[in-house]
Design an enzyme around this catalytic site. Structure first.
Site, PDB file in Angstrom:
ATOM      1  N   ASP A  11      49.927  -7.485  72.396  1.00 55.95           N
ATOM      2  CA  ASP A  11      50.670  -7.028  71.067  1.00 55.95           C
ATOM      3  C   ASP A  11      49.992  -5.679  70.398  1.00 55.95           C
ATOM      4  OD1 ASP A  11      52.473  -7.347  69.045  1.00 55.95           O
ATOM      5  OD2 ASP A  11      50.615  -8.087  67.828  1.00 55.95           O
ATOM      6  N   ASP A  13      50.500  -4.363  66.627  1.00 58.64           N
ATOM      7  CA  ASP A  13      49.843  -4.461  65.283  1.00 58.64           C
ATOM      8  C   ASP A  13      49.338  -6.007  65.123  1.00 58.64           C
ATOM      9  OD1 ASP A  13      49.589  -3.189  62.853  1.00 58.64           O
ATOM     10  OD2 ASP A  13      51.157  -4.233  61.884  1.00 58.64           O
TER      11      ASP A  13
END
Length: 215
Positions: A11, A13
């Site tokens: 992922d 952020d």
């Protein structure tokens, strides 16, 4: 703990970088522009979800496309100075061949690439909200990343900080590593839970990638 893998899926952020201040700044401005009350806004989960899904929770369907364009514009304009590398990111990514990892983000490609470029990361493989029909917690984003890398989903390790992303990784049949960068450990269901990527090191072998994961 040792984990054998063929590919690592990150992922963005909250995992590789932090732009939480920027996210809340931009979404708060967006909500004000669209007349969304503080109570309505507070009731919606922002983190780890595509903008189109968030907008659909708050606005009539006819207004969603325009609203998504607006939030992307606000967030891209706020990238400069609004993104920072999280601990361990650079060291871990620098140790990996470009074809052994991918970024899987709920952001649009334009926004995801802008945030990564701000801190000097330019992934060879990136799956964004533009590439999928169903976002996290659906497994589609991670399964697409595995397919693009040409690896068995069962041989992938997902690194995530959000419950929705971890649920997507589990649904894809992948090993999950949770980072407590944005949520408490008690809120995260994963095979392993660590503070951040500084707890992870990688050794590339003929058989793939051997991960050493601490606490």
């Amino acid at each position: 703990m040792k984990i054998q893998a063929d590919a690592l899926l990150f992922d963005n952020d909250g995992t590789l970088v932090s732009s939480l201040d920027s996210v809340y700044r931009c979404w708060s401005r967006w909500a004000a522009e669209y007349g969304i009350t503080a109570e309505e806004f507070a009731g919606v989960e922002l983190h780890g979800r595509p903008a189109a899904e968030i907008a659909a929770d708050l606005l009539p369907a006819a207004r969603v496309p325009e609203a998504v364009v607006r939030i992307e514009q606000l967030e891209v304009e706020d990238v400069a100075g609004g993104v920072r590398l999280l601990p361990g990111t650079k060291t871990l990514l620098d140790s990996l061949p470009a074809d052994r990892w991918a970024v899987v983000t709920s952001a649009t490609r334009r926004l995801g690439e802008a945030r990564l470029a701000e801190v000097g990361i330019r992934p060879k493989n990136l799956v964004s909200a533009d590439d999928i029909t169903r976002g996290k917690p659906d497994p589609e984003p991670f399964l697409l990343a595995a397919r693009r890398l040409g690896v068995d989903p069962a041989r992938c390790v997902v690194f995530e900080d959000a419950p929705a992303g971890l649920q997507a990784g589990r649904a894809a049949g992948m090993t999950t590593v949770a980072l407590t960068t944005t949520h408490r450990a008690a809120e995260l269901t994963a095979d392993i839970v660590v503070e951040d990527l500084s707890a992870v090191s990688a050794l590339v072998t003929d058989g793939g990638v051997e991960l050493t994961v601490g606490e």
